[in-house]
Design an enzyme around this catalytic site. Structure first.
Site, mmCIF file in Angstrom:
data_model
loop_
_atom_site.group_PDB
_atom_site.id
_atom_site.type_symbol
_atom_site.label_atom_id
_atom_site.label_comp_id
_atom_site.label_asym_id
_atom_site.label_seq_id
_atom_site.Cartn_x
_atom_site.Cartn_y
_atom_site.Cartn_z
ATOM 1 N N SER A 111 6.685 32.583 0.926
ATOM 2 C CA SER A 111 6.622 33.933 0.015
ATOM 3 C C SER A 111 8.493 33.782 -1.304
ATOM 4 O O SER A 111 9.202 32.668 -0.920
ATOM 5 C CB SER A 111 7.075 35.015 1.303
ATOM 6 O OG SER A 111 8.372 35.963 0.710
ATOM 7 N N LYS A 169 9.264 31.900 5.509
ATOM 8 C CA LYS A 169 6.657 32.276 5.900
ATOM 9 C C LYS A 169 6.499 30.993 5.827
ATOM 10 O O LYS A 169 7.091 30.056 4.909
ATOM 11 C CB LYS A 169 6.392 33.336 4.486
ATOM 12 C CG LYS A 169 7.037 34.868 4.911
ATOM 13 C CD LYS A 169 7.050 35.264 5.997
ATOM 14 C CE LYS A 169 4.848 35.774 6.566
ATOM 15 N NZ LYS A 169 5.109 36.448 5.778
ATOM 16 N N GLU A 194 -7.292 32.423 4.345
ATOM 17 C CA GLU A 194 -7.397 33.749 3.126
ATOM 18 C C GLU A 194 -8.088 33.427 2.642
ATOM 19 O O GLU A 194 -9.239 34.346 1.625
ATOM 20 C CB GLU A 194 -6.034 34.027 3.552
ATOM 21 C CG GLU A 194 -5.399 34.659 4.065
ATOM 22 C CD GLU A 194 -3.367 35.220 4.364
ATOM 23 O OE1 GLU A 194 -3.270 35.158 3.688
ATOM 24 O OE2 GLU A 194 -2.357 34.379 4.616
ATOM 25 N N HIS A 254 -14.821 41.823 21.671
ATOM 26 C CA HIS A 254 -14.535 43.104 20.536
ATOM 27 C C HIS A 254 -12.867 42.939 21.065
ATOM 28 O O HIS A 254 -12.347 43.764 20.977
ATOM 29 C CB HIS A 254 -14.285 44.482 21.567
ATOM 30 C CG HIS A 254 -16.152 44.645 22.998
ATOM 31 N ND1 HIS A 254 -16.768 44.941 22.384
ATOM 32 C CD2 HIS A 254 -16.856 43.555 23.643
ATOM 33 C CE1 HIS A 254 -18.442 45.389 22.930
ATOM 34 N NE2 HIS A 254 -17.770 44.684 24.214
#
Ligand code: ARG
Length: 462
Positions: free
Chosen positions: A276, A282, A289, A155
């Site tokens: 970025s 970044k 992704e 969970h």
């Protein structure tokens, strides 16, 4: 302009041509198409359906078409409906009207079915090798960083301390099962539909076994209608790709999570990170992704193939031509994703001591206390209840960990109270789990050896 217009007075409408032509996507399997024709022509010559001389000149012509195509000297012209018509047209340009004999005892229906199967066979073989490589990379990583301690979650709540190696093996095993699924799918892909003709077979004395043999198909599809109408092998392939992608996507999601400052367990290699346009600091794990994103796309490909076929009466319907978009896409995305996942695992670094201290500072060791009470003779349900109450007590005292229990040892059996140092050591907790498949390092090592042997013993190629 277009062929096959003998029964019509005029040409086909331009928009109609554009919407019905499959030439562009067919180029992906142009070589397969020519190889299929080479085998068919040879069989026609051997069986006497056409003369040996005709077969020889057709084969010579086809070899030239193949050479011209692979060198780029010949580019199929968009005027043709599909690759089959384009190849035949070029062949006839090269050798004259005898090229028209190639299509004896054949239809584009069994031809396209053959092309796709030949293409798929090679693609699945390559995907399998890529999956095997990914499993190997994961096993290498287990050996290199597998002893790193980390929280095991259910969970997405911390459950019990585990070793990273244990976690990575969970991913590796399912990928090995993907290889088994793929091998099974390949058995059904690897059957020869050629000679099914339009759907009914032919009156010409062809030898389907011979064509199959020439194309390295171990079996002929028994029913001519099934041979040209079936697309279950495409759906199955897309299902295999979809399952592979969902497995990769779970791993990708973890890489994204683990790369965050909050988690901080891994750092993807520079070559797999992006920056970025506004935030100079970044280091984004975009590769992971994208894999997660592509998964949705491949699930869509599978859906498209299922829906495409569901309402079609036997046998061939032109709708089937739409099969190649989603099929080719599913495989392309699966290839890219499996390869990138392996490359990312090869390059990323693991902060192996990240959770060494951190895991003392939570409730992950509650099960240890309950298990120790069981060893002292308390039934597990009661032990569970008692430790639950201790957790409540710790929280009431403002702690986010089990430290306060050292002040409440009276609430524990003395055998447990005397073992607190050992019981509150997360590494000892992980190493205690030596049951088959448990997280202890001995079990991780045993599985690595086992899975390595499996990966090497099963190499799926027909
Ligand atoms: N381009 C067609 C396809 O991809 C070839 C088969 C055409 N067959 C037909 N009966 N019109 O499916």
């Amino acid at each position: 302009m277009s062929r096959l217009r003998g029964r019509f007075a005029g040409e086909v409408d331009e928009l109609m041509h554009e919407i019905t032509s499959s030439l562009e996507i067919d180029l992906e399997m142009a070589e397969e198409d020519i190889r299929g024709s080479l085998a068919h022509a040879r069989m026609l010559g051997e069986t006497g359906v056409i003369s040996a001389e005709n077969a020889a000149s057709i084969r010579q012509g086809l070899e030239q078409v193949l050479a011209e195509y692979t060198s780029g000297a010949w580019v199929p012209e968009p005027v043709h409906d599909d690759i089959h018509m384009a190849v035949e047209a070029r062949l006839t340009e090269l050798i004259g009207p005898v090229g028209g004999k190639l299509h004896t005892a054949r239809s584009r229906n069994d031809q396209v079915a053959t092309d796709v199967r030949l293409w798929l066979r090679a693609e699945l073989t390559r995907l399998d090798a890529e999956l095997a490589d990914l499993v190997r990379v994961l096993l290498d990583r287990v050996e290199a960083d597998g002893q790193s301690l980390m929280p095991g979650y259910t969970h997405l709540q911390r459950g019990q301390p585990i070793l990273l190696g244990h976690h990575l093996l969970a991913h590796a095993w399912v990928l090995q099962r993907d290889r088994e699924r793929l091998a099974d799918c390949l058995l059904r892909v690897n059957q020869c539909p050629l000679g099914g003709c339009a759907m009914a077979g032919t009156a010409h004395p062809i030898d389907r076994q011979r064509t199959a043999e020439l194309l390295d198909f171990p079996a002929v599809m028994e029913n001519a209608m099934d041979a040209i109408a079936a697309r279950d092998h495409l759906q199955e392939t897309a299902a295999v790709c979809a399952i592979v992608m969902t497995n990769l996507s779970r791993m990708a999601e973890e890489l994204v999570l683990w790369s965050s400052a909050e988690y901080g367990l891994v750092r993807v290699g520079e070559e797999h990170a992006t920056g970025s346009s506004i935030m100079p600091q970044k280091r984004n794990p975009d590769g992971a992704e994208i894999i997660r994103g592509k998964t949705g796309r491949v699930l869509g490909d599978l859906q498209a193939l299922l829906v495409l076929v569901k309402g079609l009466p036997m046998a061939y319907n032109r709708d089937l031509q739409e099969e190649r978009g989603p099929l080719f896409d599913a495989l392309r995305q699966a290839h890219l994703s499996v390869q990138l996942m392996a490359a990312m695992w090869r390059q990323l670094s693991v902060a192996s001591d990240r959770f060494e201290v951190d895991l003392v500072d939570d409730f992950s060791l509650a099960t240890e206390l309950a298990d120790a009470m069981v060893e002292a003779g308390v039934p597990f349900r009661q032990a569970h209840e008692a430790v639950g109450e201790l957790v409540q007590l710790c929280e009431a005292e403002g702690a986010a960990n089990l430290a306060p229990i050292r002040r409440h040892t009276d609430r524990l059996p003395s055998a447990v109270a005397g073992r607190l140092d050992e019981l509150l050591d997360p590494r000892a907790a992980a190493e205690r789990r030596t049951s088959q498949g448990g997280t202890a390092w001995v079990e991780v090592e045993r599985q690595v050896a086992l899975l390595r042997a499996e990966v090497e013993s099963v190499q799926n190629h027909p």
